[in-house]
Design a protein around this motif. Structure first.
Motif: not given
Lengths: 261, 251
Positions: A105-107, A97-101, A88-92
């Protein structure tokens, strides 16, 4: 001031006493229900004490069931926290990382933990692995969401302060964004533990040979509501203790933030 | 002594928004001398803060250039400290933690940075509050911490963006007085933004009056009144009247 506080604390005990009193009054005095359908508090306490050392009728003592459930839920929870929070920290913090994961994650996010159980059983059988995996998935989601939201709450002005002091990107993440997010992260950890605990009991009801959920399920089969209620009390009490311990930890590590409510 | 430390040349800033481009700074050329206390004075929302952000390197200028100490400003750096309007302290750190943060980032050893932070905490009058958290302090005290924090990093230039803007009137007078004392003790170049005429005249060596947005320099005043200044002195009031007549009215 001190005296008044002590007095107020009694109210919380009173609520439990009154609850037990009403239960006792309805079951043992008024006999509103058949005692084999809903036993009174005395019977439940009795069973509870017996069950502490007796492994009848479901093959294990209450502490053994509790231990089995704790092992799985804490294991899955710890995995969820260790993997979910940094993710979560890296995504934010890192857009890439956000675009990739995020799509994956949303699915996965809307799928309730319990919906994983059938697939997990097919993949891993009914041992400890499918249950840890299921608990992990339930604990993982709140950890990711809360640490993500927490990091996103970082104030621009705090980042400017970091920049004018010459902090690099990593220093800004460690010194500024993570401390900002810490209260949210701790909430996520607590929600995750609640989810893990709820999930394990349900998982044990479906496929298991031990654990609190298994004990409750077996008691239903042989019509022993007193054991069911014992199991429920154990689940509730342990959940409350978890929550209390995490609050203490949270108060110890989250500094200088005024929390409302 | 009167060496130029900040030189803005034809500074322009335009924000691109969804409703088109909004020019905020229009061709401002300005020099600030070493150890001068320069006040940027103008109506609310006129672009004074943007001026500071451009000079501090937090916002890139869209035209012209800013030189600080001979170096072209392209990004924020430890040679330029900023004191913000409010809520800029780190709430998770104590007063000491906040003040020593700048030197800590730059890798100053613990003992040395503690001593330095202690010095500035005492300078702003917060001795005894080293271990308090910001939420335990009043607004005025929080701004003192902000000033100590900016000072502690020992920048060449200090930018102050309406630092007393949200304080009540009494505290504001007190803070102005104390800022003067601090500045007399430890001279720094300060660029101070305000929309309060009294504050401007009380503090400034030189007042630069800015126009409404897009902002440009309207007029400059050298303030030669002796310090500490008196808010009801005849000269003070005369200046106040004169500058008030010049400044644009905010909407």
């Amino acid at each position: 001031m001190k005296k008044k506080k002590d007095y107020i604390w009694i109210l919380s005990i009173l609520s439990i006493v009154i609850f037990a009193g009403i239960w006792w009054f309805c079951c043992d005095v008024l006999k509103l229900t058949n005692s084999s359908t809903l036993p009174g508090p005395a019977t439940v306490v009795n069973t509870f004490i017996k069950k502490l050392s007796s492994s009848a009728p479901d093959g294990a003592t209450l502490p053994a069931h509790i231990f089995s459930s704790l092992k799985i839920s804490l294991g899955g929870w710890a995995l969820g926290v260790i993997i979910g929070t940094p993710l979560g920290i890296f995504m934010a913090w890192y857009k890439k990382v956000d675009l990739f994961v995020r799509p994956i994650f949303d699915l996965l996010r809307p799928i309730p933990g319990l919906a994983w159980i059938p697939l997990m059983i097919i993949l891993f059988g009914i041992g400890i692995t499918p249950k840890i995996a299921t608990v992990f998935l339930s604990a993982f989601v709140p950890c990711v969401l809360n640490s993500y939201t927490g990091i996103r709450q970082t104030k621009d002005v705090h980042l400017w302060v970091g920049q004018t002091f010459g902090a690099d990107d990593t220093q800004m993440l460690v010194h500024i964004a993570i401390p900002t997010a810490l209260p949210m992260i701790m909430t996520g950890v607590r929600v995750a533990l609640g989810a893990a605990w709820t999930c394990i009991v349900a998982a044990e009801m479906l496929a298991s040979t031990k654990g609190l959920g298994y004990m409750i399920q077996q008691a239903r089969g042989i019509y022993r509501p007193d054991i069911i209620i014992c199991g429920m009390i154990a689940i509730g009490a342990i959940g409350a203790v978890f929550s209390g311990i995490l609050s203490l930890i949270e108060n110890a590590i989250v500094k200088g933030v005024r929390r409302d409510g | 002594m009167s060496k130029e430390i900040i030189i803005c040349e034809n500074l322009n800033k335009t924000f691109e928004t969804s409703r088109g481009s909004v020019p905020v700074i229009d061709n401002v050329s300005l020099t600030v001398l070493k150890n001068e206390l320069l006040v940027l004075f103008g109506p609310g929302q006129c672009g004074k803060s943007t001026m500071i952000n451009c000079m501090a390197g937090l916002e890139p200028a869209t035209g012209g250039s800013v030189l600080v100490g001979g170096q072209k400003v392209v990004k924020p750096g430890p040679d330029r400290g900023v004191v913000y309007q409010r809520m800029a302290l780190f709430p998770w750190l104590t007063v000491m933690g906040n003040v020593e943060y700048g030197p800590k980032v730059r890798g100053v050893p613990k003992k040395e940075r503690r001593e330095r932070a202690q010095h500035y905490i005492e300078l702003v009058g917060l001795k005894g509050f080293e271990n308090s958290y910001p939420n335990q302090l009043s607004g005025g005290m929080q701004q003192r911490v902000g000033i100590a924090r900016a000072y502690c990093n020992e920048p060449d230039v200090l930018f102050m963006d309406e630092p007393f803007g949200h304080l009540d009137a009494q505290t504001r007078y007190l803070m102005q007085e104390d800022l003067m004392k601090i500045w007399e003790k430890e001279k720094r170049t300060i660029v101070f933004v305000t929309n309060n005429i009294e504050e401007a005249i009380y503090l400034a060596d030189r007042i630069v009056v800015m126009t409404n947005c897009p902002t440009t320099i309207k007029k400059e005043y050298e303030i030669r009144l002796p310090r500490p200044r008196n808010y009801v002195d005849t000269e003070f009031l005369k200046l106040r009247e004169e500058i008030s007549a010049v400044v644009d009215k905010a909407l």
